[in-house]
Motif scaffolding. Structure first.
Motif, PDB file in Angstrom:
ATOM      1  N   TYR A  88       6.607   1.198  -5.334  1.00 56.28           N
ATOM      2  CA  TYR A  88       6.217   1.143  -3.841  1.00 56.28           C
ATOM      3  C   TYR A  88       4.845   1.955  -3.930  1.00 56.28           C
ATOM      4  CZ  TYR A  88      10.588  -0.891  -1.957  1.00 56.28           C
ATOM      5  OH  TYR A  88      11.533  -1.824  -1.746  1.00 56.28           O
ATOM      6  N   LEU A  89       3.911   1.509  -3.304  1.00 54.75           N
ATOM      7  CA  LEU A  89       2.879   2.478  -3.113  1.00 54.75           C
ATOM      8  C   LEU A  89       2.935   2.833  -1.688  1.00 54.75           C
ATOM      9  CD1 LEU A  89       0.086   3.511  -4.063  1.00 54.75           C
ATOM     10  CD2 LEU A  89      -1.198   1.735  -2.987  1.00 54.75           C
ATOM     11  N   GLU A  90       2.974   4.551  -1.405  1.00 48.53           N
ATOM     12  CA  GLU A  90       2.975   4.881  -0.037  1.00 48.53           C
ATOM     13  C   GLU A  90       1.800   5.521   0.109  1.00 48.53           C
ATOM     14  OE1 GLU A  90       7.746   5.887   0.093  1.00 48.53           O
ATOM     15  OE2 GLU A  90       6.560   7.655  -0.431  1.00 48.53           O
ATOM     16  N   ILE A  91       1.286   5.325   1.391  1.00 46.49           N
ATOM     17  CA  ILE A  91      -0.081   5.808   1.718  1.00 46.49           C
ATOM     18  C   ILE A  91       0.192   6.715   3.030  1.00 46.49           C
ATOM     19  CG2 ILE A  91      -2.348   5.528   2.396  1.00 46.49           C
ATOM     20  CD1 ILE A  91      -2.022   2.696   1.129  1.00 46.49           C
ATOM     21  N   TYR A  92      -0.442   8.108   2.841  1.00 47.94           N
ATOM     22  CA  TYR A  92      -0.046   8.956   4.122  1.00 47.94           C
ATOM     23  C   TYR A  92      -1.093   9.450   4.731  1.00 47.94           C
ATOM     24  CZ  TYR A  92       4.573   9.707   1.782  1.00 47.94           C
ATOM     25  OH  TYR A  92       5.681   9.617   1.334  1.00 47.94           O
TER      26      TYR A  92
ATOM     27  N   TRP B  85       4.059  -2.564  -4.953  1.00 42.88           N
ATOM     28  CA  TRP B  85       2.765  -2.508  -5.936  1.00 42.88           C
ATOM     29  C   TRP B  85       2.952  -2.149  -7.476  1.00 42.88           C
ATOM     30  CZ3 TRP B  85      -1.474  -2.432  -2.839  1.00 42.88           C
ATOM     31  CH2 TRP B  85      -2.754  -2.206  -3.347  1.00 42.88           C
TER      32      TRP B  85
ATOM     33  N   SER C 292       1.898   3.651   5.450  1.00 40.32           N
ATOM     34  CA  SER C 292       2.089   2.284   4.846  1.00 40.32           C
ATOM     35  C   SER C 292       3.087   2.619   3.465  1.00 40.32           C
ATOM     36  CB  SER C 292       0.693   1.918   4.229  1.00 40.32           C
ATOM     37  OG  SER C 292       0.836   0.555   3.622  1.00 40.32           O
ATOM     38  N   ARG C 293       3.952   1.604   3.392  1.00 42.98           N
ATOM     39  CA  ARG C 293       4.543   1.471   2.193  1.00 42.98           C
ATOM     40  C   ARG C 293       4.842  -0.175   1.712  1.00 42.98           C
ATOM     41  NH1 ARG C 293      10.618   1.619   0.364  1.00 42.98           N
ATOM     42  NH2 ARG C 293      10.488   3.181  -1.213  1.00 42.98           N
TER      43      ARG C 293
ATOM     44  N   PHE D 144       3.314   6.734  -6.103  1.00 43.85           N
ATOM     45  CA  PHE D 144       3.709   5.472  -6.355  1.00 43.85           C
ATOM     46  C   PHE D 144       5.274   5.924  -6.623  1.00 43.85           C
ATOM     47  CE2 PHE D 144       5.576   3.121  -9.831  1.00 43.85           C
ATOM     48  CZ  PHE D 144       5.234   1.737  -9.446  1.00 43.85           C
TER      49      PHE D 144
ATOM     50  N   HIS E 295      -3.284  10.946   0.881  1.00 43.97           N
ATOM     51  CA  HIS E 295      -2.936  10.877  -0.502  1.00 43.97           C
ATOM     52  C   HIS E 295      -1.922   9.703  -0.677  1.00 43.97           C
ATOM     53  CE1 HIS E 295       0.608  13.176   0.858  1.00 43.97           C
ATOM     54  NE2 HIS E 295       1.316  12.857  -0.234  1.00 43.97           N
ATOM     55  N   THR E 296      -1.882   9.458  -1.986  1.00 43.50           N
ATOM     56  CA  THR E 296      -0.796   8.240  -2.332  1.00 43.50           C
ATOM     57  C   THR E 296       0.081   8.601  -3.222  1.00 43.50           C
ATOM     58  OG1 THR E 296      -2.433   7.519  -4.006  1.00 43.50           O
ATOM     59  CG2 THR E 296      -2.811   6.486  -1.570  1.00 43.50           C
TER      60      THR E 296
ATOM     61  N   LEU F  44       3.761   9.216   6.883  1.00 43.59           N
ATOM     62  CA  LEU F  44       3.692   7.932   6.180  1.00 43.59           C
ATOM     63  C   LEU F  44       2.990   6.723   6.882  1.00 43.59           C
ATOM     64  CD1 LEU F  44       4.424   6.397   3.348  1.00 43.59           C
ATOM     65  CD2 LEU F  44       6.330   5.822   4.461  1.00 43.59           C
TER      66      LEU F  44
END
Length: 63
Positions: free
Chosen positions: A27-31, A9, A5-6, A38, A35-36, A3
């Motif tokens: 929350y929007l999690e970006i790996y 959103w 970013s979290r 929600f 891939h993302t 992960l």
């Protein structure tokens, strides 16, 4: 999966005249692999107030 970013959103961008408190937040999690996800869990009021993204609210339509 790493992960990177979290952040708070919205699920769906606001419509003209819609208020921030009326939105469906999570929350929007970006790996690291790009891939993302929600996460359907409402952020705290403090997290929403301090968020860096998702700040665009369209102007109410003028007649």
């Amino acid at each position: 999966m790493t992960l990177i970013s979290r952040e708070p959103w919205w699920l769906v961008p606001p419509q003209p005249g819609q208020q921030e408190q009326d939105l469906h937040w999570g929350y929007l999690e970006i790996y690291a692999d790009g891939h993302t996800v929600f996460v359907d869990q409402r952020p705290s009021d403090q997290e929403l107030a301090e968020r860096k993204s998702c700040r665009h609210f369209p102007e109410a339509e003028k007649n």
